[in-house]
Design a protein around this motif. Sequence first.
Motif, PDB file in Angstrom:
ATOM      1  N   MET A  86       0.719  -1.185   0.066  1.00 36.06           N
ATOM      2  CA  MET A  86       0.200   0.163   0.059  1.00 36.06           C
ATOM      3  C   MET A  86       0.922   1.190   0.079  1.00 36.06           C
ATOM      4  SD  MET A  86      -3.328   1.223   1.621  1.00 36.06           S
ATOM      5  CE  MET A  86      -3.710   2.962   2.096  1.00 36.06           C
ATOM      6  N   VAL A  87       0.512   2.192  -0.784  1.00 37.44           N
ATOM      7  CA  VAL A  87       1.060   3.700  -0.753  1.00 37.44           C
ATOM      8  C   VAL A  87       0.121   4.392  -0.277  1.00 37.44           C
ATOM      9  CG1 VAL A  87       2.288   5.543  -2.060  1.00 37.44           C
ATOM     10  CG2 VAL A  87       2.355   3.192  -2.894  1.00 37.44           C
ATOM     11  N   GLN A 146       8.826  12.301  -3.158  1.00 39.98           N
ATOM     12  CA  GLN A 146       8.522  11.387  -2.148  1.00 39.98           C
ATOM     13  C   GLN A 146       7.405  10.417  -2.806  1.00 39.98           C
ATOM     14  OE1 GLN A 146       7.695  12.758   1.657  1.00 39.98           O
ATOM     15  NE2 GLN A 146       9.180  14.352   1.727  1.00 39.98           N
ATOM     16  N   GLN A 147       6.516  10.751  -3.658  1.00 41.85           N
ATOM     17  CA  GLN A 147       5.622   9.874  -3.872  1.00 41.85           C
ATOM     18  C   GLN A 147       6.404   8.808  -4.946  1.00 41.85           C
ATOM     19  OE1 GLN A 147       1.960   9.948  -3.556  1.00 41.85           O
ATOM     20  NE2 GLN A 147       2.141   8.131  -4.584  1.00 41.85           N
ATOM     21  N   MET A 148       7.037   9.323  -5.728  1.00 45.50           N
ATOM     22  CA  MET A 148       8.118   8.403  -6.599  1.00 45.50           C
ATOM     23  C   MET A 148       8.702   7.291  -5.627  1.00 45.50           C
ATOM     24  SD  MET A 148       9.476  10.817  -9.086  1.00 45.50           S
ATOM     25  CE  MET A 148       8.596  11.632 -10.596  1.00 45.50           C
ATOM     26  N   MET A 151       6.250   4.849  -4.137  1.00 44.73           N
ATOM     27  CA  MET A 151       5.631   3.756  -5.139  1.00 44.73           C
ATOM     28  C   MET A 151       6.851   2.715  -5.388  1.00 44.73           C
ATOM     29  SD  MET A 151       3.118   5.296  -7.919  1.00 44.73           S
ATOM     30  CE  MET A 151       3.947   4.660  -9.163  1.00 44.73           C
ATOM     31  N   ALA A 152       8.024   3.183  -5.346  1.00 52.57           N
ATOM     32  CA  ALA A 152       9.260   2.363  -5.865  1.00 52.57           C
ATOM     33  C   ALA A 152       9.327   1.360  -4.432  1.00 52.57           C
ATOM     34  CB  ALA A 152      10.419   3.360  -6.114  1.00 52.57           C
ATOM     35  N   LEU A 164      -3.026   2.174  -4.007  1.00 49.08           N
ATOM     36  CA  LEU A 164      -2.458   3.493  -4.019  1.00 49.08           C
ATOM     37  C   LEU A 164      -3.795   4.428  -3.762  1.00 49.08           C
ATOM     38  CD1 LEU A 164      -0.894   3.267  -7.640  1.00 49.08           C
ATOM     39  CD2 LEU A 164       0.226   3.352  -5.528  1.00 49.08           C
ATOM     40  N   ASP A 165      -3.376   5.286  -2.688  1.00 51.33           N
ATOM     41  CA  ASP A 165      -4.197   6.436  -2.172  1.00 51.33           C
ATOM     42  C   ASP A 165      -3.846   7.788  -2.630  1.00 51.33           C
ATOM     43  OD1 ASP A 165      -6.359   7.596  -0.937  1.00 51.33           O
ATOM     44  OD2 ASP A 165      -5.910   6.976   1.234  1.00 51.33           O
TER      45      ASP A 165
END
Length: 241
Positions: A86-87, A146-148, A151-152, A164-165
């Motif tokens: 989960m992100v 930070q989002q990248m 996800m990574a 993904l939220d």
Amino acid sequence: MAKSLLQIAGLKVAYGGIQAVKGIDLDVHEGELIALIGANGAGKTTTLKAVTGTLPGSRVEGHVEYDGRPIKGLHSFQLVERGMAMVPEGRGVFTRMSIHENLLMGAYTRNDKAGIAADVDRWFDIFPRLKERAAQMAGTLSGGEQQMLAMARALMSHPKLLLLDEPSMGLAPIMVERIFEVIRDVASQGVTILLVEQNAKLALQAADRAYVMESGLVTMQGDAQQMLDDPRVKEAYLGEG
Ligand code: ATP
């Protein structure tokens, strides 16, 4: 049809006296990219949190099955071991760890050292900004970076299902484009995705199927392309019509 990977049936969530989710059914089949869209406060995040079991102080009713088994009461790390990553909204990177360490943390369920190193390199190729800053604390990155990283990091566990939220929240348009390119890419590699998004247009363009939530209920569901053409969706969520 592909088998169901995530099955939500009759899900209700209450925070004290507030019924945030009022009994929803939602299915995600293997290989699908599913969008869950809806206005602020519709209950999308709460639905994701009910799946990942991160809802302290709330009352959850209903049934959630992942990969053919109920997952009620499992901890996040147990879910990751079973292939669910989960992100969360707001990314949740470890701000006081380096970017490289964040990526390694994402792989904690694995012990194939060479494979982990190869995956880190692959993510550094996809997101060169992270490579340039590999030794820097994650907290020094911009929101988009930070989002990248989040996800990574999630994908370092090689999940079957990625939740993904709001990946586009608060990001510059160019970053949003890049993040969605990566989401599409990840989906095309066979990772099943449940994507919560307020940017309905982008989410529907990327998704196979979609669910619309309003005030704790699923009010529409179906093929994402058809939803893009639906006058009700156009008016309420796409700013058209
Ligand atoms: P957003 O896009 O703003 O995250 P959402 O569709 O994800 O919206 P939720 O965050 O799931 O909506 O919120 C659903 C409802 O539950 C809202 O009315 C919200 O105020 C309420 N709610 C969410 N979290 C809590 C909490 N911890 N305690 C009390 N009420 C909450």
